[in-house]
Design a protein around this motif. Structure first.
Motif, PDB file in Angstrom:
ATOM      1  N   SER A  50     -14.487  -9.679 -18.049  1.00  0.00           N
ATOM      2  CA  SER A  50     -14.343  -8.302 -18.522  1.00  0.00           C
ATOM      3  C   SER A  50     -14.038  -7.320 -17.398  1.00  0.00           C
ATOM      4  CB  SER A  50     -15.623  -7.859 -19.235  1.00  0.00           C
ATOM      5  OG  SER A  50     -16.677  -7.722 -18.299  1.00  0.00           O
ATOM      6  N   ILE A  51     -14.034  -7.785 -16.173  1.00  0.00           N
ATOM      7  CA  ILE A  51     -13.845  -6.881 -15.045  1.00  0.00           C
ATOM      8  C   ILE A  51     -12.503  -7.165 -14.363  1.00  0.00           C
ATOM      9  CG2 ILE A  51     -15.117  -8.401 -13.489  1.00  0.00           C
ATOM     10  CD1 ILE A  51     -16.156  -5.908 -12.068  1.00  0.00           C
ATOM     11  N   TYR A  52     -11.868  -6.108 -13.896  1.00  0.00           N
ATOM     12  CA  TYR A  52     -10.653  -6.239 -13.101  1.00  0.00           C
ATOM     13  C   TYR A  52     -11.086  -6.315 -11.642  1.00  0.00           C
ATOM     14  CZ  TYR A  52      -8.115  -4.933 -17.282  1.00  0.00           C
ATOM     15  OH  TYR A  52      -7.611  -4.900 -18.548  1.00  0.00           O
ATOM     16  N   TRP A  53     -11.181  -7.513 -11.121  1.00  0.00           N
ATOM     17  CA  TRP A  53     -11.747  -7.726  -9.795  1.00  0.00           C
ATOM     18  C   TRP A  53     -10.924  -7.076  -8.692  1.00  0.00           C
ATOM     19  CZ3 TRP A  53     -16.546  -9.255  -9.111  1.00  0.00           C
ATOM     20  CH2 TRP A  53     -17.182  -9.895 -10.162  1.00  0.00           C
ATOM     21  N   LYS A  54      -9.622  -7.113  -8.792  1.00  0.00           N
ATOM     22  CA  LYS A  54      -8.795  -6.563  -7.716  1.00  0.00           C
ATOM     23  C   LYS A  54      -8.884  -5.042  -7.636  1.00  0.00           C
ATOM     24  CE  LYS A  54      -5.510 -10.290  -7.298  1.00  0.00           C
ATOM     25  NZ  LYS A  54      -4.130 -10.700  -7.205  1.00  0.00           N
ATOM     26  N   ARG A  55      -9.103  -4.398  -8.770  1.00  0.00           N
ATOM     27  CA  ARG A  55      -9.143  -2.936  -8.781  1.00  0.00           C
ATOM     28  C   ARG A  55     -10.558  -2.369  -8.690  1.00  0.00           C
ATOM     29  NH1 ARG A  55      -5.816  -0.968 -13.712  1.00  0.00           N
ATOM     30  NH2 ARG A  55      -5.927  -3.059 -14.497  1.00  0.00           N
ATOM     31  N   SER A  56     -11.559  -3.212  -8.766  1.00  0.00           N
ATOM     32  CA  SER A  56     -12.939  -2.719  -8.751  1.00  0.00           C
ATOM     33  C   SER A  56     -13.383  -2.408  -7.331  1.00  0.00           C
ATOM     34  CB  SER A  56     -13.873  -3.767  -9.346  1.00  0.00           C
ATOM     35  OG  SER A  56     -13.543  -4.000 -10.681  1.00  0.00           O
ATOM     36  N   ASN A  57     -14.236  -1.400  -7.218  1.00  0.00           N
ATOM     37  CA  ASN A  57     -14.751  -1.060  -5.891  1.00  0.00           C
ATOM     38  C   ASN A  57     -15.877  -2.022  -5.502  1.00  0.00           C
ATOM     39  OD1 ASN A  57     -17.185  -0.163  -7.064  1.00  0.00           O
ATOM     40  ND2 ASN A  57     -16.389   1.906  -7.298  1.00  0.00           N
ATOM     41  N   ALA A  58     -16.286  -1.962  -4.260  1.00  0.00           N
ATOM     42  CA  ALA A  58     -17.275  -2.898  -3.724  1.00  0.00           C
ATOM     43  C   ALA A  58     -18.618  -2.789  -4.447  1.00  0.00           C
ATOM     44  CB  ALA A  58     -17.459  -2.668  -2.230  1.00  0.00           C
ATOM     45  N   ALA A  59     -19.023  -1.580  -4.788  1.00  0.00           N
ATOM     46  CA  ALA A  59     -20.307  -1.396  -5.468  1.00  0.00           C
ATOM     47  C   ALA A  59     -20.309  -2.059  -6.846  1.00  0.00           C
ATOM     48  CB  ALA A  59     -20.624   0.094  -5.598  1.00  0.00           C
ATOM     49  N   THR A  60     -19.214  -1.937  -7.561  1.00  0.00           N
ATOM     50  CA  THR A  60     -19.106  -2.569  -8.880  1.00  0.00           C
ATOM     51  C   THR A  60     -19.136  -4.087  -8.752  1.00  0.00           C
ATOM     52  OG1 THR A  60     -17.839  -0.707  -9.740  1.00  0.00           O
ATOM     53  CG2 THR A  60     -17.664  -2.785 -10.942  1.00  0.00           C
ATOM     54  N   LYS A  61     -18.377  -4.606  -7.803  1.00  0.00           N
ATOM     55  CA  LYS A  61     -18.361  -6.054  -7.587  1.00  0.00           C
ATOM     56  C   LYS A  61     -19.750  -6.566  -7.225  1.00  0.00           C
ATOM     57  CE  LYS A  61     -13.571  -6.273  -6.056  1.00  0.00           C
ATOM     58  NZ  LYS A  61     -12.673  -6.528  -4.930  1.00  0.00           N
ATOM     59  N   PHE A  62     -20.447  -5.841  -6.365  1.00  0.00           N
ATOM     60  CA  PHE A  62     -21.786  -6.240  -5.952  1.00  0.00           C
ATOM     61  C   PHE A  62     -22.736  -6.255  -7.151  1.00  0.00           C
ATOM     62  CE2 PHE A  62     -26.070  -5.267  -4.430  1.00  0.00           C
ATOM     63  CZ  PHE A  62     -26.247  -6.292  -3.504  1.00  0.00           C
TER      64      PHE A  62
END
Length: 134
Positions: free
Chosen positions: A50-62
């Motif tokens: 459900s997440i766009y990994w390439k466009r997500s910021n570091a905080a979201t990925k974490f």
């Protein structure tokens, strides 16, 4: 769907067809644990996709990675608990000769699901375990 999800689902379906499933507390509890593991793994799959990994910021990925670590760990815990409950059932009640093949498939599928979970998400589970131990 992850292979570990398929393994848990297969084991759960076979367990539901087992003769004592509706009448034995240990089998019912094992089925509940398998259902929890299955649902957690399905949720992890949906979150991952459900997440766009390439466009997500570091905080979201974490944050997403932390959530998925917890989900994988909890699914593994449910698989292990289901195995313990099935072992208790076998020790206390045994399995009839004509049910042995079905029982063996339940156990094989659950063992495979646990192995696949470790292969797919072993690091996630280890990270979660480390944070719990500290």
């Amino acid at each position: 769907m992850y292979s570990s999800t398929a393994g848990v689902g297969s084991s759960l379906q076979r367990l539901k067809r087992f003769p004592d499933y509706q009448h034995n507390q240990l089998l019912i509890l094992a089925g509940i644990e398998m259902t929890i593991a299955y649902e957690l793994l399905e949720t992890r799959y949906k979150i991952w996709h459900s997440i766009y990994w390439k466009r997500s910021n570091a905080a979201t990925k974490f944050a997403v990675n932390k959530k998925m670590e917890g989900i994988a760990f909890d699914a593994g815990t449910s698989i292990i608990e289901a195995g313990r409950l099935l072992d208790r059932y076998y020790d206390e009640y045994g399995v009839d000769e004509h049910d042995r093949n079905n029982w063996a498939e339940i156990i094989r599928s659950l063992i495979s699901a646990n192995r696949w979970l470790k292969e797919q998400f072993g690091k996630d589970c280890d990270f979660k375990q480390l944070t719990i131990d500290l």
